[in-house]
Write a protein that holds these residues in place. Structure first.
Motif, mmCIF file in Angstrom:
data_model
loop_
_atom_site.group_PDB
_atom_site.id
_atom_site.type_symbol
_atom_site.label_atom_id
_atom_site.label_comp_id
_atom_site.label_asym_id
_atom_site.label_seq_id
_atom_site.Cartn_x
_atom_site.Cartn_y
_atom_site.Cartn_z
ATOM 1 N N THR A 134 0.827 -1.209 0.000
ATOM 2 C CA THR A 134 0.000 0.000 0.000
ATOM 3 C C THR A 134 0.855 1.250 0.000
ATOM 4 O O THR A 134 0.576 2.222 -0.718
ATOM 5 N N GLN A 174 2.322 1.971 -3.347
ATOM 6 C CA GLN A 174 1.316 2.578 -4.214
ATOM 7 C C GLN A 174 1.094 4.048 -3.855
ATOM 8 O O GLN A 174 0.855 4.886 -4.734
ATOM 9 N N GLN A 175 1.174 4.343 -2.548
ATOM 10 C CA GLN A 175 1.041 5.738 -2.105
ATOM 11 C C GLN A 175 2.137 6.609 -2.702
ATOM 12 O O GLN A 175 1.883 7.742 -3.125
ATOM 13 N N GLU A 214 3.719 6.239 -5.500
ATOM 14 C CA GLU A 214 3.392 6.506 -6.906
ATOM 15 C C GLU A 214 2.244 7.503 -7.017
ATOM 16 O O GLU A 214 2.286 8.440 -7.820
ATOM 17 N N ARG A 215 1.210 7.305 -6.227
ATOM 18 C CA ARG A 215 0.014 8.157 -6.297
ATOM 19 C C ARG A 215 0.337 9.603 -5.926
ATOM 20 O O ARG A 215 -0.239 10.545 -6.500
ATOM 21 N N LEU A 216 1.281 9.785 -4.990
ATOM 22 C CA LEU A 216 1.607 11.128 -4.528
ATOM 23 C C LEU A 216 2.671 11.811 -5.383
ATOM 24 O O LEU A 216 2.583 13.009 -5.662
ATOM 25 N N ASP A 267 3.833 10.944 -8.635
ATOM 26 C CA ASP A 267 3.651 11.034 -10.088
ATOM 27 C C ASP A 267 3.048 12.371 -10.537
ATOM 28 O O ASP A 267 3.583 13.002 -11.448
ATOM 29 N N ARG A 309 11.074 6.087 -7.618
ATOM 30 C CA ARG A 309 9.917 6.663 -8.312
ATOM 31 C C ARG A 309 10.266 8.013 -8.922
ATOM 32 O O ARG A 309 9.794 8.361 -10.013
ATOM 33 N N CYS A 322 0.619 10.652 5.770
ATOM 34 C CA CYS A 322 -0.476 9.898 5.151
ATOM 35 C C CYS A 322 -1.197 9.103 6.237
ATOM 36 O O CYS A 322 -0.566 8.278 6.914
ATOM 37 N N GLY A 356 -3.769 13.404 -0.786
ATOM 38 C CA GLY A 356 -3.448 13.340 -2.206
ATOM 39 C C GLY A 356 -2.413 14.386 -2.561
ATOM 40 O O GLY A 356 -2.073 15.252 -1.749
#
Length: 375
Positions: A127, A130-131, A133-135, A137, A161, A256, A282
């Motif tokens: 998780t 993935q965070q 990448e989500r933050l 990118d 990343r 987060c 986010g």
């Protein structure tokens, strides 16, 4: 007698001279060379300098160390960054306790002020990956420097990343540059340096990684980031120490949130509950809190410039020097090209929207064709 660089490094190797005393010496004598060559009587009037410390400043050992450090730096392409010099990281300049000397390998632009420190657990969950990448990118649009500590887990994920997204990243070490730690991340450190980032440390090259060095490493990470973002962490550990340091230094901290009762995010929840960290749900939260504006337009312009043919770049370089534009005959004289060749290059640039034709056979860069910040 001594170069300023040599004198600064020698002073930093004197036992008892920390960042605060180093800056006191520079303020009093005006330079590191002035402090290193001063006699004990002159030195002892400086706040924080005892007679014993004054005698150590004149000793031979710190000078021998400085010689070895400078020799290593020349041989391995290491930049020596002195507090008070232009090359010293911009984000550290206002901190009296920032290291007097830093050693930097790579091509990192340390003058940039848009920086994000990313920290967290060494046992990163799926998780959390993935965070990252989500933050990170979407932040490519803002082109920040991603700072972390090269440790296993979140640090490694953040560096990797950043590289994947074309973002510059800086790895801060708790050892000298001869001993990149952890050893498994040596290739990652080389990749960072090759791709526009760098490795930074306050320790001379021969210093091995020791437990007591890492709080100092964490402090640099906290100082470097406009915000320190904790992605995943228990209530104790290096990432929480770094977050607390950032909070004490007046830097923003983001965390987060995680599920209640989950130890892997208990530290993040605690920072938010204590009012030390902003809740980061986010990438838009980071952008809003740091008041960043998109850097995409500048990056597009740079990419466009790099895609031009070499001869087209020569024309653009000349037109950048004259905001009001240049006549064709002036360009021809400067470039020493035949008229047909110049006309062909001008037509190509005009069709790309990079230059505009003006009355009187003049050309200038169009508004969309300017390239601010290029050398």
């Amino acid at each position: 007698m001594y170069t300023e660089e040599f004198a600064a490094v020698a002073l930093s190797r004197v036992s008892g001279i920390g960042p605060v005393v180093y800056r006191q010496l520079l303020r009093h004598f005006g330079s590191a060379e002035g402090a290193l060559t001063a006699v004990a009587r002159e030195l002892s009037v400086v706040p924080g300098v005892s007679r014993e410390l004054a005698s150590r400043i004149g000793a031979a050992a710190p000078k021998r160390e400085a010689e070895a450090i400078l020799e290593f730096s020349v041989r391995h392409g290491v930049h020596i960054l002195r507090a008070g010099s232009e090359r010293y990281p911009a984000t550290l300049r206002n901190f009296e306790r920032a290291p007097a000397i830093l050693y930097h390998r790579g091509n990192t632009d340390l003058s940039r002020r848009r920086t994000l420190a990313v920290v967290g657990t060494r046992r990163v969950s799926r998780t959390a990956g993935q965070q990252i990448e989500r933050l990170l990118d979407p932040l490519a649009e803002y082109d920040p420097l991603i700072v972390s500590g090269l440790a296993y887990g979140i640090d490694t994920a953040a560096h990797r990343r950043a590289l994947a997204r074309g973002l510059p990243t800086l790895a801060v070490l708790g050892s000298g540059l001869q001993y990149v730690y952890p050893y498994a991340n040596r290739k990652l450190a080389e990749d960072i340096c090759r791709q526009g980032g760098g490795v930074l440390t306050e320790y001379p090259p021969w210093v091995k990684p020791e437990r007591e060095h890492f709080p100092a490493r964490n402090r640099i990470v906290a100082m470097m980031g406009e915000m320190t973002l904790v992605v995943e962490s228990d209530v104790s550990g290096g990432s929480i120490i770094t977050a607390n340091m950032a909070h004490e230094l007046g830097r923003k901290v983001g965390a987060c949130p995680g599920r209640g009762g989950d130890r892997s995010t208990a530290g993040c929840n605690a920072l938010i509950k204590q009012g030390k960290a902003f809740l980061i749900d986010g990438p838009e939260d980071i952008v809003r809190l740091l008041a960043w504006k998109p850097a995409a337009e500048g990056r597009k312009q740079l990419q466009l410039f790099l895609s031009l043919l070499p001869e087209e770049r020569q024309v653009v370089d000349l037109l950048q020097e004259e905001a009001s534009g240049s006549r064709i005959d002036e360009l021809s004289t400067k470039l020493q090209w035949p008229p047909a060749k110049l006309a062909s290059r001008l037509l190509s640039l005009e069709m790309q929207g990079i230059i505009s034709a003006l009355p009187g056979q003049r050309y200038r860069l169009s508004a969309s064709g300017s390239f601010p910040g290029l050398p």
